[in-house]
Motif scaffolding. Structure first.
Motif, PDB file in Angstrom:
ATOM      1  N   ARG A   1     -30.121 -83.368 -39.618  1.00 48.39           N
ATOM      2  CA  ARG A   1     -30.509 -85.096 -38.598  1.00 48.39           C
ATOM      3  C   ARG A   1     -31.501 -84.613 -36.812  1.00 48.39           C
TER       4      ARG A   1
ATOM      5  N   GLN B   1     -25.888 -82.499 -23.525  1.00 51.59           N
ATOM      6  CA  GLN B   1     -25.207 -83.264 -24.123  1.00 51.59           C
ATOM      7  C   GLN B   1     -23.585 -83.570 -22.444  1.00 51.59           C
TER       8      GLN B   1
ATOM      9  N   ARG C   1     -31.255 -71.410 -35.411  1.00 48.71           N
ATOM     10  CA  ARG C   1     -30.997 -73.006 -35.072  1.00 48.71           C
ATOM     11  C   ARG C   1     -29.468 -72.911 -34.360  1.00 48.71           C
TER      12      ARG C   1
ATOM     13  N   HIS D   1     -28.825 -78.445 -27.503  1.00 44.57           N
ATOM     14  CA  HIS D   1     -28.270 -80.093 -27.346  1.00 44.57           C
ATOM     15  C   HIS D   1     -26.918 -79.650 -26.567  1.00 44.57           C
TER      16      HIS D   1
ATOM     17  N   ARG E   1     -27.263 -77.041 -43.277  1.00 48.52           N
ATOM     18  CA  ARG E   1     -27.359 -76.528 -42.315  1.00 48.52           C
ATOM     19  C   ARG E   1     -25.696 -76.699 -41.161  1.00 48.52           C
ATOM     20  N   TYR E   2     -25.109 -76.844 -42.776  1.00 46.17           N
ATOM     21  CA  TYR E   2     -23.168 -77.504 -42.133  1.00 46.17           C
ATOM     22  C   TYR E   2     -22.668 -76.447 -42.753  1.00 46.17           C
TER      23      TYR E   2
ATOM     24  N   ASP F   1     -25.071 -88.499 -31.638  1.00 45.60           N
ATOM     25  CA  ASP F   1     -24.534 -87.553 -32.117  1.00 45.60           C
ATOM     26  C   ASP F   1     -22.950 -87.266 -32.919  1.00 45.60           C
TER      27      ASP F   1
ATOM     28  N   TYR G   1     -32.662 -86.587 -33.725  1.00 44.24           N
ATOM     29  CA  TYR G   1     -33.741 -87.132 -32.947  1.00 44.24           C
ATOM     30  C   TYR G   1     -33.757 -86.561 -31.277  1.00 44.24           C
TER      31      TYR G   1
ATOM     32  N   PHE H   1     -32.979 -79.460 -40.196  1.00 44.61           N
ATOM     33  CA  PHE H   1     -31.859 -79.127 -39.323  1.00 44.61           C
ATOM     34  C   PHE H   1     -31.811 -80.907 -39.968  1.00 44.61           C
TER      35      PHE H   1
ATOM     36  N   SER I   1     -23.887 -86.812 -36.101  1.00 46.40           N
ATOM     37  CA  SER I   1     -24.174 -85.098 -36.487  1.00 46.40           C
ATOM     38  C   SER I   1     -25.972 -85.210 -35.879  1.00 46.40           C
ATOM     39  N   PHE I   2     -26.228 -86.187 -35.523  1.00 41.68           N
ATOM     40  CA  PHE I   2     -27.876 -85.593 -34.813  1.00 41.68           C
ATOM     41  C   PHE I   2     -28.104 -84.885 -34.218  1.00 41.68           C
ATOM     42  N   ILE I   3     -28.753 -83.658 -34.037  1.00 44.80           N
ATOM     43  CA  ILE I   3     -29.330 -83.582 -33.070  1.00 44.80           C
ATOM     44  C   ILE I   3     -30.574 -83.780 -32.021  1.00 44.80           C
ATOM     45  N   GLU I   4     -30.211 -83.446 -30.754  1.00 47.01           N
ATOM     46  CA  GLU I   4     -31.486 -83.676 -30.319  1.00 47.01           C
ATOM     47  C   GLU I   4     -32.375 -82.362 -30.081  1.00 47.01           C
ATOM     48  N   VAL I   5     -33.286 -82.369 -29.926  1.00 48.15           N
ATOM     49  CA  VAL I   5     -34.290 -81.204 -30.137  1.00 48.15           C
ATOM     50  C   VAL I   5     -36.184 -82.360 -29.073  1.00 48.15           C
TER      51      VAL I   5
ATOM     52  N   LEU J   1     -31.092 -74.249 -30.640  1.00 50.41           N
ATOM     53  CA  LEU J   1     -31.480 -75.351 -30.268  1.00 50.41           C
ATOM     54  C   LEU J   1     -30.138 -75.741 -30.374  1.00 50.41           C
TER      55      LEU J   1
END
Lengths: 582, 582
Positions: free
Chosen positions: B211, A149, A138, A145, A42-43, B156, B213, B209, B159-163, A141
């Protein structure tokens, strides 16, 4: 973590470090003596290198067998690249691989996992979980997010409290059809899914919460039109002790904060337009103000010349298409055909070409002289080189038709660039709108919207003219949010229900709890709800969660995880039947 | 804003300012020549003052008529109070009122809006929107907001992405019953509401993805037990390229972050306990570790003395209640009655009182000598002054019964203070549990949980002994979260389905999309879901949104907004019937 670094992390300063990376095999390039592998997560992407004579021969051989999208773990040393790649942040280095572990093999993907893929829409949707590996998908999405935020950051800083409201609620009649949810445990009972948390948030104001928000799923059992989904997400907000001015300022602030912090754009302060003016100047309550091309009415200038269409028309109104005087007959015919489509329903289109040499040519030359046309041209502000497009008929209908034409012409002239942003408040919406089927007025926004105090007297005499303290935010021709100052006293609310045709009994049954709550000290309050999906779409993010998380399609093109099966099973039917006590 | 300041904002430095406040009348105190009014909003309380000879007499008179909970706007001057009130932040000042505007009158509330109210539970729930005006109730929702904020802040930063995942989905069989949602627009079709976004998040891992949450609503059509609601909120998380160790560290970090930033408490690092040990030492997979009182097994020490209960028992196990040797017969009888209740089902309880003088007295003195009892006492670590409580029988059953007794004794000894916090990881859960009804093994966690590689061989020979890479977080005896490392290859997943008794056809039909996705390069992954409601409850916040936003109750005690009506209406029944094509 299985890895020491991500595939987007290593730089020239990391040279000589022993590292472990994990990810997907993006691509192999084999030059015989050297093998490169691009490893993706992803990075980012990091290049691995295997060299004959330097790499263990067994490792080199087995690495040649790695397929695209294999999941691997690689151990190795960071080395400087002889030929830098300045297109990627890790382009100064590569990894001299010393060991590869295959974490999972992969079948050959049905399309390439690249920004420019060779997969068509259908294939990509069938394998949506692979499509989502592509950065550009990706990232949509991820942008969503970030929107959520930043929305929370802004509202939290303004003392708003996010309160979750229930999803399984009592059915209350709003604009559309509720989904109903039978409970099989509580036989004979059922819940409804909320179309919005409207009454909940108003009660929270009665409770003194002062400033509420929620990013919340809402539901409507409706036909799926282009911008309507059975479930959608709202930024739902409500404030107490405010005037309309406070709401407009607070939420203009939100939108500008999002543009600034998500897209790095300084959106200018948002202009305001009365609903009546929007209809008059654009034929729409959600005008696309990325381009001007306002309506100009020339009704009076057209009279007395025996052109039957204009003679009988309530309204003759035009737009000026800059620099389009040389449109061919074919191009103009296309515009005419467009407005004559059943969805728009116009009878025809009149044009005036104001040629570069100053001459004027029109489709109504039989009726109007060049001097007549010149007067029109001056009125609409046309210059030599411009094309004037005119429509005529009943006022409201004609405006709506010309709006469609204006949007098409704007599109053709490239005036609707999706990277240009124009926001607008449309204010003073009508309180009520006439429903031809039901032969009565409906609330245009919802029954809790407050009329403008100075228009209250019109409620009995001319209800259609009563303006509401209601407002929409429009960006690029899309209504992204709307709200109103609410009625906060039980007496006015009762009056409103009666004007909406509710019997006292019906009003009490459906909204009695709200009217009763208002009797215990409700503060003046108002709010707004933004369509989070639409807002994300305008920002270039994921608009519909259902479309984005439309995990694998089956062969019938149905989403196997989110679409309903085509019919209910006998077993499920039996359970439902029992639960609703047939 | 209608106000210039909130009711919690003004300080001594604001003296002489002209201000406008809005809020609710909390209280009037009328001393004849002086009238004070406490004005309340979400932010605090500010005192207004009206003085004979100084205040306009008409204003003074009309202000005396203001009722409790009237919504008013007051204009006035900030003045220093002669007698400060150091209990409230605005206690140094008061407002010399020059004008009052009643924004809304209020009926007398059915109970006082104070921290200590005179309203009973039933009345407060009926008028929940008034109950929520009380600080202590509203603050529970504010704390919940803070919990969500801090959860997002922590994740956040990692590096977690809320989907967002869809709510209207295809029905998939999990532990409990799905709610089904017939679509009336798409006749004959229906959706289900998710019990968790489990498969969605696993597919997001396949999509790279890395990570994920989501703070997300989940649904179960189940009987409403004490801690089960038809809708509940989860903090749902998943990570790729991790081992169990990474998950435990990451989410221990989340919980400690919440304690630090929401409650200001430094939670020590969270100890880990094997499931088997938790059952052996506490008789529970969610032991309350705020107090010790571990189980001690003395089976062997009790044999050969002809006491039939112990003679025939697979397990004799006890706890030591410190300082309880002097419990009266009545107190001990109460404990015995407690464990004999049908919900617990024990046959009895044996006690040994280790008196302060060193003598030992038990309920089995007929069979065991003082020396025997002394051996037991030494084994359980009892000192003079302690009470030993013993239970006997089949191992698993006896442990569960003694767990209940331990909790009761802990409660009585004041060892379960709700302001003390003890967290624990319980790890290495069994993969499968025997279902007596279905006469087969079920997945203890869910069918995607990975077995420990070293236990794979047991799958065929002794399935009940196979341990899983599964873990729960327990705080104060409540399971607040649980998760597992998932199976990430299609072959193991197929094997698992077969062990769970799915035919190949069933497995393919229900989870084929997931197994297919696994064939295209699934990374190793695992995750956890926290019960947000339970976590909030432990922190002293709002546990159940349904209970908290249980807006007005009707006379039958039903929530008029969230409870379903008692029966389905004929009209609704007709629509449903049509939609499911009866």
């Amino acid at each position: 973590m299985l890895r020491t670094h991500t595939c987007g992390e290593l730089r020239i300063t990391d040279v000589n470090k022993q590292v472990t990376l994990t990810g997907w095999v993006q691509r192999l390039r084999d030059k015989g003596s050297v093998l490169w592998i691009d490893l993706r997560d992803r990075y980012g992407i990091t290049q691995l290198i295997f060299e004959e004579g330097k790499t263990d021969p067994a490792l080199l051989t087995s690495s040649r067998d790695l397929g695209r999208e294999y999941v691997i773990l690689v151990e190795g040393t960071v080395v400087e690249r002889p030929a830098k790649n300045d297109k990627i942040p890790t382009g100064d280095i590569e990894i001299k691989a010393s060991k590869i572990t295959v974490l999972n093999a992969a079948k050959l993907p049905p399309f390439t996992i690249e920004d420019e893929t060779d997969g068509g829409d259908e294939l990509r949707m069938k394998y949506r979980y692979l499509d989502l590996r592509r950065n550009i998908v990706r990232e949509k999405l991820q942008l969503r997010h970030k929107m959520a935020q930043q929305t929370r950051t802004y509202l939290d800083a303004q003392s708003f409290i996010e309160v979750e409201t229930p999803v399984l609620i009592k059915s209350t009649p709003e604009g559309a059809r509720d989904f109903v949810v039978p409970s099989r445990v509580h036989g004979g009972e059922f819940y409804a899914l909320p179309q919005s948390p409207q009454t909940f948030k108003q009660l929270l104001m009665v409770s003194g919460f002062d400033r509420y928000y929620q990013i919340v799923k809402c539901f409507r059992d409706e036909d799926l039109r282009a911008d309507r989904q059975p479930e959608f997400t709202q930024i739902d907000c409500e404030m107490s002790f405010i005037t309309q001015e406070d709401i407009l300022n607070t939420f203009e602030g939100l939108v500008r904060h999002l543009f600034k912090n998500v897209k790095g754009i300084d959106l200018p302060s948002v202009p305001r337009m009365f609903y009546d003016d929007a209809m008059k100047l654009y034929g729409s309550d959600k005008p696309d103000t990325r381009f001007d091309m306002k309506f100009v009415e020339i009704t009076e200038l057209t009279k007395g010349k025996s052109f039957p269409v204009f003679e009988s028309a309530e309204l003759v109104v035009g737009i000026c298409a800059k620099g389009c005087a040389e449109y061919t007959r074919k191009q103009i015919d296309e515009l005419t055909e467009y407005v004559k489509r059943p969805q728009i329903g116009a009878k025809g289109l009149v044009y005036v070409q104001y040629k570069s040499d100053g001459s004027l040519k029109s489709s109504v030359d039989k009726f109007y002289s060049a001097d007549d046309l010149k007067v029109w041209a001056d009125k609409v502000g046309a210059q030599p080189g411009d094309l004037i497009l005119l429509m005529a008929g009943e006022t409201d209908v004609t405006r709506k038709q010309l709006n469609e034409l204006r949007l098409l012409v704007g599109e053709r002239l490239g005036l609707r660039d999706k990277n240009t942003f124009s926001a607008l408040w449309v204010i003073d919406f009508p309180l009520l709108e006439w429903n031809d089927e039901a032969k009565r007025y409906h609330a245009m926004h919802h029954p809790f919207t407050s009329p403008k105090p100075e228009d209250m007297a019109l409620l009995d005499t001319n209800p259609g003219k009563v303006r509401a303290n209601a407002y929409d935010m429009v960006i690029n021709g899309t209504e992204v949010g709307g709200g109103s100052i609410r009625i906060h006293d039980a007496a006015t609310q009762k009056l409103m229900f009666s004007h909406l045709g509710f019997s006292e009994e019906e009003a009490r049954k459906q909204f009695g709890f709200l009217m009763e709550a208002f009797e215990y000290g409700a503060p003046p309050h108002g709010g707004i709800a933004f369509g989070f999906d639409r807002l994300c779409s305008i920002f270039g993010g994921a608009d519909s969660i259902r479309d984005f998380i439309a995990f694998p399609k089956n062969n019938a093109g149905k989403d196997v995880m989110i679409d309903s099966p085509s019919t209910i099973s006998q077993e499920q039917l039996n359970e439902l039947s029992l639960s609703i006590k047939l």
